[in-house]
Write a protein that holds these residues in place. Structure first.
Motif, PDB file in Angstrom:
ATOM      1  N   GLU A  82       0.830  -1.204   0.000  1.00 37.87           N
ATOM      2  CA  GLU A  82       0.000   0.000   0.000  1.00 37.87           C
ATOM      3  C   GLU A  82       0.862   1.251   0.000  1.00 37.87           C
ATOM      4  O   GLU A  82       0.559   2.230  -0.684  1.00 37.87           O
ATOM      5  N   ARG A  83       1.946   1.246   0.741  1.00 37.30           N
ATOM      6  CA  ARG A  83       2.834   2.404   0.769  1.00 37.30           C
ATOM      7  C   ARG A  83       3.519   2.612  -0.566  1.00 37.30           C
ATOM      8  O   ARG A  83       3.738   3.740  -0.986  1.00 37.30           O
ATOM      9  N   ARG A  84       3.866   1.535  -1.252  1.00 35.78           N
ATOM     10  CA  ARG A  84       4.511   1.665  -2.561  1.00 35.78           C
ATOM     11  C   ARG A  84       3.557   2.213  -3.603  1.00 35.78           C
ATOM     12  O   ARG A  84       3.964   2.921  -4.509  1.00 35.78           O
ATOM     13  N   ARG A  85       2.305   1.872  -3.495  1.00 34.73           N
ATOM     14  CA  ARG A  85       1.326   2.350  -4.478  1.00 34.73           C
ATOM     15  C   ARG A  85       0.955   3.799  -4.247  1.00 34.73           C
ATOM     16  O   ARG A  85       0.374   4.431  -5.106  1.00 34.73           O
ATOM     17  N   GLY A  86       1.205   4.315  -3.083  1.00 33.17           N
ATOM     18  CA  GLY A  86       0.907   5.724  -2.850  1.00 33.17           C
ATOM     19  C   GLY A  86      -0.261   5.935  -1.925  1.00 33.17           C
ATOM     20  O   GLY A  86      -1.000   6.888  -2.086  1.00 33.17           O
ATOM     21  N   GLY A  87      -0.456   5.094  -0.979  1.00 33.24           N
ATOM     22  CA  GLY A  87      -1.480   5.348   0.017  1.00 33.24           C
ATOM     23  C   GLY A  87      -2.678   4.437  -0.100  1.00 33.24           C
ATOM     24  O   GLY A  87      -2.702   3.474  -0.869  1.00 33.24           O
ATOM     25  N   THR A  88      -3.688   4.778   0.653  1.00 33.22           N
ATOM     26  CA  THR A  88      -4.900   3.977   0.692  1.00 33.22           C
ATOM     27  C   THR A  88      -5.773   4.287  -0.512  1.00 33.22           C
ATOM     28  O   THR A  88      -5.517   5.213  -1.281  1.00 33.22           O
ATOM     29  N   ARG A  89      -6.823   3.540  -0.657  1.00 33.86           N
ATOM     30  CA  ARG A  89      -7.755   3.748  -1.771  1.00 33.86           C
ATOM     31  C   ARG A  89      -8.362   5.149  -1.696  1.00 33.86           C
ATOM     32  O   ARG A  89      -8.522   5.831  -2.705  1.00 33.86           O
ATOM     33  N   LYS A  90      -8.693   5.590  -0.490  1.00 27.86           N
ATOM     34  CA  LYS A  90      -9.283   6.912  -0.315  1.00 27.86           C
ATOM     35  C   LYS A  90      -8.317   8.009  -0.764  1.00 27.86           C
ATOM     36  O   LYS A  90      -8.716   8.964  -1.440  1.00 27.86           O
ATOM     37  N   GLU A  91      -7.040   7.869  -0.417  1.00 35.25           N
ATOM     38  CA  GLU A  91      -6.050   8.866  -0.815  1.00 35.25           C
ATOM     39  C   GLU A  91      -5.863   8.888  -2.331  1.00 35.25           C
ATOM     40  O   GLU A  91      -5.739   9.954  -2.935  1.00 35.25           O
ATOM     41  N   ARG A  92      -5.845   7.732  -2.979  1.00 36.87           N
ATOM     42  CA  ARG A  92      -5.704   7.700  -4.438  1.00 36.87           C
ATOM     43  C   ARG A  92      -6.912   8.327  -5.111  1.00 36.87           C
ATOM     44  O   ARG A  92      -6.790   9.036  -6.109  1.00 36.87           O
TER      45      ARG A  92
END
Length: 149
Positions: A82-92
């Protein structure tokens, strides 16, 4: 049964050491030693020692610890991904919405934004800050003179 006997012996030895320490008139140290020596017998009396002994020799308990370890490993792996993808679903989702709002570049020319003159819509900037360097140093000079420096 052996664990209870060992805990009782440790407590008795600790209380003996506390008695010798109290005889030497070190009462605070003796009280602290007595407190530490009462912990093993208290654990025996509450049943914690028996529970630990049953847990240590139970294959079901060790299987439970293994399941907890796998659960922890999965949790940590998903957090790392999750940290590599750039955060949680809400943040994306918020980042995509912000990208859509900023579809027009902030430095776009006035013609691309629509009719009207940009200079006419903005009020003239007023100089708000005045140089106050002398006033700041005068306060410091007054303080230094007061102390004779």
């Amino acid at each position: 049964m052996i664990a209870e006997t060992v805990c009782s012996a440790v407590s008795a030895a600790g209380l003996g050491i506390a008695a010798v320490t109290a005889y030497r008139r070190r009462f605070l140290t003796a009280a602290r030693i007595a407190a530490y020596s009462l912990v093993p017998i208290g654990l025996v009396m509450t049943g914690v020692v028996e529970w630990l002994a049953d847990t240590a020799f139970s294959p079901v308990a060790w299987a439970g610890f293994a399941v907890l370890g796998v659960s922890w490993a999965l949790f940590m792996t998903t957090r790392a991904v999750e940290r590599r993808r750039g955060g949680t679903r809400k943040e994306r989702k918020e980042a995509r919405a912000a990208a859509r709002r900023d579809a027009v570049a902030p430095a776009a020319s006035a013609a691309s934004l629509g009719p009207g003159d940009r200079q006419a819509t903005r009020p003239a900037a007023k100089p708000t800050a005045t140089p106050r360097g002398d006033e700041d140093f005068s306060d410091i000079e007054a303080i230094l003179k007061k102390h004779g420096i």
